[in-house]
Write an enzyme that holds these catalytic residues in place. Structure first.
Site, short mmCIF file in Angstrom:
data_model
loop_
_atom_site.label_atom_id
_atom_site.label_comp_id
_atom_site.label_asym_id
_atom_site.label_seq_id
_atom_site.Cartn_x
_atom_site.Cartn_y
_atom_site.Cartn_z
N ARG A 78 0.85 -1.19 0.00
CA ARG A 78 0.00 0.00 0.00
C ARG A 78 0.89 1.24 0.00
NH1 ARG A 78 -2.62 3.02 4.72
NH2 ARG A 78 -3.83 4.54 3.56
N HIS A 122 -2.86 11.00 0.82
CA HIS A 122 -2.28 10.76 2.15
C HIS A 122 -1.66 12.08 2.62
CE1 HIS A 122 -0.82 7.32 4.90
NE2 HIS A 122 -0.47 8.44 5.51
N GLU A 167 -7.31 8.49 6.34
CA GLU A 167 -7.55 9.11 7.65
C GLU A 167 -8.04 10.55 7.58
OE1 GLU A 167 -4.13 8.68 10.15
OE2 GLU A 167 -4.27 6.50 10.21
N ASN A 292 -7.15 1.72 10.01
CA ASN A 292 -5.82 1.93 10.59
C ASN A 292 -6.00 1.89 12.10
OD1 ASN A 292 -5.07 2.36 7.98
ND2 ASN A 292 -4.53 4.53 8.24
N TYR A 294 -4.05 1.72 15.88
CA TYR A 294 -2.82 1.82 16.67
C TYR A 294 -3.05 1.65 18.17
CZ TYR A 294 -0.47 3.35 12.46
OH TYR A 294 0.07 3.38 11.20
N GLU A 352 -3.29 -0.16 8.22
CA GLU A 352 -2.09 0.25 8.95
C GLU A 352 -2.19 -0.31 10.37
OE1 GLU A 352 -1.16 4.46 9.15
OE2 GLU A 352 -1.66 4.73 7.03
C1 FCB Z 1 -1.07 7.23 10.70
C2 FCB Z 1 -0.67 7.76 9.34
C3 FCB Z 1 0.67 7.29 8.87
C4 FCB Z 1 1.68 7.24 9.99
C5 FCB Z 1 1.12 6.46 11.16
C6 FCB Z 1 2.06 6.28 12.30
O1 FCB Z 1 -1.96 8.12 11.30
O2 FCB Z 1 -1.63 7.39 8.37
O3 FCB Z 1 1.09 8.14 7.83
O4 FCB Z 1 2.07 8.49 10.34
O5 FCB Z 1 -0.05 7.09 11.62
#
Ligand code: FCB
Length: 453
Positions: A78, A122, A167, A292, A294, A352
């Protein structure tokens, strides 16, 4: 039928990157500057004044990086297109040299038997469009759809997975509300308008794709499950506000045709009346959603927090990454189930997932990164668990293939599976890359075997 303990044979095992974070050479071959080029060159905006001028020099070294993907045995990649390379002024004149770069990149990826997933936006809006208000300008939806159409026509025969926006929440929250990301505005009146125009842009690009595209198109959102700190009414409603702002703000209009009611409360006077007809454009059927993921947020009511009045409660005993993000793998299972339940059933990808950790000094050729390896292991287990619970998860993309320019944090945070020495540009796969390759090769069996951490 595939074994329930494994990922299916056609599962996509990928890594993700974005243009400004890795390419370098931002003005090469006639490219127009982006808002990130201008922002990073403005004193005080990024850590240590870091810029994407060189980054990972991927613009010139892309054949090596594609070879690296192959070496790791991944079957998907990607990446994003820098709008200003293709249309230097953001609209109108096409720059064949800029478009040529992405044609060569896609061909190189396909030659290695890797499936490209192309993100159209992006975060690197052409600076020329920011002069006209950027995403606050209602014309931005048409600018984006026109740009998208150029890419669909040039690459549509070869690219089967398209992403409109990466995002939109971050674009708005960082770029227009808190001013910590490009274009650096801090304006509660601009934020809901930028969000709305991003959604109109997304819908318009999907319409353009349906007119001639043959394959699949979706949206990528960053989601963060919200859990109340206590069961008090205050904390529960703060949790609802945080959830509306982060998680439902973009997906509700796209799938349900309207905004969550909490947003009017959050933005108060800055919340406009949006015409109903806009939602006909926004609400386009999608082929997939990219998530995405985290971290999570434990939420408590806090009137001092602007504008949500919903603050994050730090979890004392949990591991945190270099960016102070709490490591919480269960949240990935939870949020995938939530998307499938509220908006689905529909195909999902984890587009992500990854972690910034300090990589200790190392001997040449070997970099042990046990914390990142454990992060990947536990999140891949969580992804498998979501599949067991019936979520139609079709692929996983680690963030990121390479250490890179982490926006306002500059080069201080390393997310890569592959270490980059920014002086020599030497790439060295970390232990986490080898581990991930083993998981992909065994379709997940290596996750069960791994007890080392
Ligand atoms: C996300 C972004 C990516 C990167 C990660 C850590 O929010 O999409 O570009 O910065 O975080």
């Amino acid at each position: 039928m595939s074994e329930p303990t494994l990922f299916p044979p056609d599962f996509l095992w990928g890594a993700a990157t974005s243009a400004y974070q890795i390419e370098g050479s931002p003005l090469a071959d006639g490219a127009g500057p982006s808002i990130w080029h201008e922002f990073s060159h403005t004193p005080g905006r990024t850590r240590d004044g870091d810029t994407g001028d060189v980054a990972c020099d991927h613009y010139r070294r892309y054949p090596d990086d594609v070879a690296l993907l192959r070496e790791l045995g991944l079957n998907a990649y990607r990446f994003s297109v820098a709008w200003g390379r293709v249309l230097p002024e953001g609209r109108g004149r096409i720059n064949p040299a800029g478009l040529g770069f992405y044609e060569r990149l896609v061909d190189a990826v396909l030659e290695r038997g890797i499936q490209p997933m192309v993100t159209l936006y992006h975060w690197d809006l052409p600076a020329a469009l920011d002069r006209f208000g950027g995403w606050v300008n209602p014309d931005s939806a048409a600018w984006f759809a026109d740009y998208a159409q150029v890419l669909f026509r040039a690459l549509g025969d070869r690219v089967k997975l398209w992403v409109t926006l990466n995002e939109p929440w971050v674009v708005v929250d960082g770029g227009y509300l808190h001013g910590v990301l490009a274009p650096g505005q801090r304006n509660p009146f601009a934020a809901p308008l930028a969000a709305h125009n991003l959604l109109r842009a997304h819908g318009s690009a999907v319409q353009a794709y349906r007119a001639e595209g043959q394959h699949q198109i979706g949206l990528v959102v960053n989601l963060e499950p919200k859990y109340p700190a206590t069961e008090t009414v205050e904390d529960l409603s703060a949790t609802m506000r945080a959830d509306a702002y982060w998680n439902r703000h973009y997906l509700d209009p796209v799938f349900l045709g309207g905004y969550p009611p909490e947003l009017a409360e959050i933005f108060g006077q800055a919340w406009p009346d949006f015409p109903d007809s806009d939602f006909d454009v926004i609400r386009q059927p999608l082929d997939f959603v990219g998530v995405n993921y985290y971290s999570r947020q434990v939420v408590r009511h806090d009137p001092k927090d602007w504008p949500l009045a919903a603050a994050r409660v730090r979890q004392p005993r949990q591991t945190h990454t270099g960016l102070e993000w709490e490591v919480y793998p269960q949240g990935l299972t939870d949020i995938l189930e939530w998307v499938a339940g509220r908006y689905g059933p529909l195909p999902l990808y984890v587009t992500e997932n990854g972690a910034a950790f300090y990589d200790p000094p190392h001997a040449e050729g070997e970099i042990d990164d046990p914390l990142r390896r454990r992060y990947l292991r536990d999140h891949l287990r969580a992804a498998l668990e979501a599949r067991r619970k019936g979520v139609d998860l079709r692929g996983y993309f680690a963030w990121s293939l390479l250490d890179n320019f982490e926006w306002a944090h500059g080069y201080s945070q390393r997310f890569g599976l592959v270490h980059v020495d920014y002086v020599t540009q030497r790439r060295t796969p970390k232990a986490s890359a080898r581990f991930y390759a083993g998981v992909a090769r065994s379709r997940g069996a290596a996750l069960n075997a791994d007890r080392a951490l």
